[in-house]
Write a protein that holds these residues in place. Structure first.
Motif, PDB file in Angstrom:
ATOM      1  N   LEU A 240       0.822  -1.205   0.000  1.00 53.12           N
ATOM      2  CA  LEU A 240       0.000   0.000   0.000  1.00 53.12           C
ATOM      3  C   LEU A 240       0.860   1.261   0.000  1.00 53.12           C
ATOM      4  O   LEU A 240       0.531   2.251  -0.673  1.00 53.12           O
ATOM      5  N   TRP A 241       1.950   1.243   0.758  1.00 56.92           N
ATOM      6  CA  TRP A 241       2.854   2.395   0.832  1.00 56.92           C
ATOM      7  C   TRP A 241       3.489   2.688  -0.519  1.00 56.92           C
ATOM      8  O   TRP A 241       3.587   3.845  -0.942  1.00 56.92           O
ATOM      9  N   GLN A 242       3.901   1.639  -1.221  1.00 59.34           N
ATOM     10  CA  GLN A 242       4.545   1.820  -2.524  1.00 59.34           C
ATOM     11  C   GLN A 242       3.583   2.349  -3.577  1.00 59.34           C
ATOM     12  O   GLN A 242       4.010   2.944  -4.570  1.00 59.34           O
ATOM     13  N   ARG A 243       2.296   2.152  -3.357  1.00 58.18           N
ATOM     14  CA  ARG A 243       1.304   2.617  -4.317  1.00 58.18           C
ATOM     15  C   ARG A 243       0.930   4.093  -4.113  1.00 58.18           C
ATOM     16  O   ARG A 243       0.247   4.674  -4.942  1.00 58.18           O
TER      17      ARG A 243
ATOM     18  N   ALA B 292      -1.335   4.893   3.502  1.00 56.34           N
ATOM     19  CA  ALA B 292      -1.322   3.431   3.417  1.00 56.34           C
ATOM     20  C   ALA B 292      -2.126   2.823   4.564  1.00 56.34           C
ATOM     21  O   ALA B 292      -2.887   1.866   4.364  1.00 56.34           O
ATOM     22  N   LEU B 293      -1.987   3.388   5.744  1.00 52.75           N
ATOM     23  CA  LEU B 293      -2.736   2.887   6.897  1.00 52.75           C
ATOM     24  C   LEU B 293      -4.231   3.139   6.724  1.00 52.75           C
ATOM     25  O   LEU B 293      -5.053   2.296   7.105  1.00 52.75           O
TER      26      LEU B 293
ATOM     27  N   GLY C 218      -9.840   0.663   3.044  1.00 53.13           N
ATOM     28  CA  GLY C 218      -9.835   0.437   1.604  1.00 53.13           C
ATOM     29  C   GLY C 218      -9.146   1.566   0.847  1.00 53.13           C
ATOM     30  O   GLY C 218      -9.526   2.731   0.962  1.00 53.13           O
ATOM     31  N   GLU C 219      -8.133   1.198   0.086  1.00 52.12           N
ATOM     32  CA  GLU C 219      -7.356   2.183  -0.669  1.00 52.12           C
ATOM     33  C   GLU C 219      -8.214   2.958  -1.659  1.00 52.12           C
ATOM     34  O   GLU C 219      -8.047   4.176  -1.837  1.00 52.12           O
TER      35      GLU C 219
ATOM     36  N   ARG D  14     -17.473   6.505   0.084  1.00 49.73           N
ATOM     37  CA  ARG D  14     -17.512   6.164   1.497  1.00 49.73           C
ATOM     38  C   ARG D  14     -18.565   7.009   2.229  1.00 49.73           C
ATOM     39  O   ARG D  14     -18.635   8.226   2.047  1.00 49.73           O
ATOM     40  N   ALA D  15     -19.366   6.377   3.062  1.00 47.58           N
ATOM     41  CA  ALA D  15     -20.327   7.124   3.876  1.00 47.58           C
ATOM     42  C   ALA D  15     -19.559   7.924   4.918  1.00 47.58           C
ATOM     43  O   ALA D  15     -18.616   7.420   5.536  1.00 47.58           O
TER      44      ALA D  15
END
Length: 206
Positions: free
Chosen positions: A118-121, A135-136, A142-143, A172-173
């Motif tokens: 996730l961090w690399q993205r 990332a967190l 969800g990314e 996202r709500a």
């Protein structure tokens, strides 16, 4: 003499309180998994791995309980959902029988690897800290959600703070924003310092 005894008693109480405070900082359960986390963090992220943040994340997710199961079905130290477990194992080409969220070694290896993925993205134009923050958020909620929210800002490169402020403006709500925004703050701001002795502490760029 009486004053001396009283002073000693007060000092003893202060030391006992300090000992309790130190113990409260780092859950005793964490010590049995420390070497595994360090090994996986350095193997996958390198020597500058955000070890303190990763340890803080485990505390936030499961309080270092490998048998933890959430009310929505997340499992193990890293609280992987069954669908995420299957996806991660397929991506990593791990046999289904070897995908065991309740196995501490598997859980820590998977969490460290998923965080790195996730961090690399996240664009390297952000600071390492902001990349980890986003990332967190992706790990927790969800990314795709924070990326969709970033697009609603209309900015080519919104800041991390602007992305946070846009929470709830896309798919996202809004009611889920409090938890998702609290997640990285709890890990990086509140819990990470407790694990400073474990390794690198990632802080905001100055």
């Amino acid at each position: 003499m009486i004053r001396s005894l009283k002073a000693r008693a007060l000092l003893a109480l202060a030391l006992a309180a300090a000992a309790c405070q130190v113990g409260a900082q780092e859950p005793y359960q964490s010590t049995r998994y420390k070497l595994t986390l360090l090994r996986e963090a350095h193997r996958q992220w390198g020597l500058s791995a955000p070890v303190a943040a990763l340890a803080a994340q485990v505390q936030q997710e499961s309080a270092w309980n490998p048998q933890a199961v959430s009310r929505v079905g997340a499992q193990g130290l890293a609280q992987f959902m069954p669908a995420t477990t299957r996806w991660w194992c397929e991506r990593a080409r791990i046999a289904a029988d070897d995908c065991q969220p309740h196995n501490p070694t598997w859980a820590l290896r998977a969490m460290v690897g998923y965080d790195l993925f996730l961090w690399q993205r996240v664009s390297a134009t952000y600071s390492d800290y902001d990349r980890l923050w986003l990332a967190l958020r992706g790990y927790n909620g969800g990314e795709a959600h924070w990326r969709a929210e970033a697009r609603t800002t209309g900015l080519e490169q919104p800041t991390r703070e602007q992305i946070d402020a846009a929470c709830g403006t896309a798919r996202r709500a809004a009611l889920h924003c409090r938890e998702n925004l609290h997640y990285p703050r709890r890990i990086l701001v509140e819990l990470q310092p407790r694990y400073a002795a474990w390794g690198a502490v990632w802080e905001p760029a100055k």
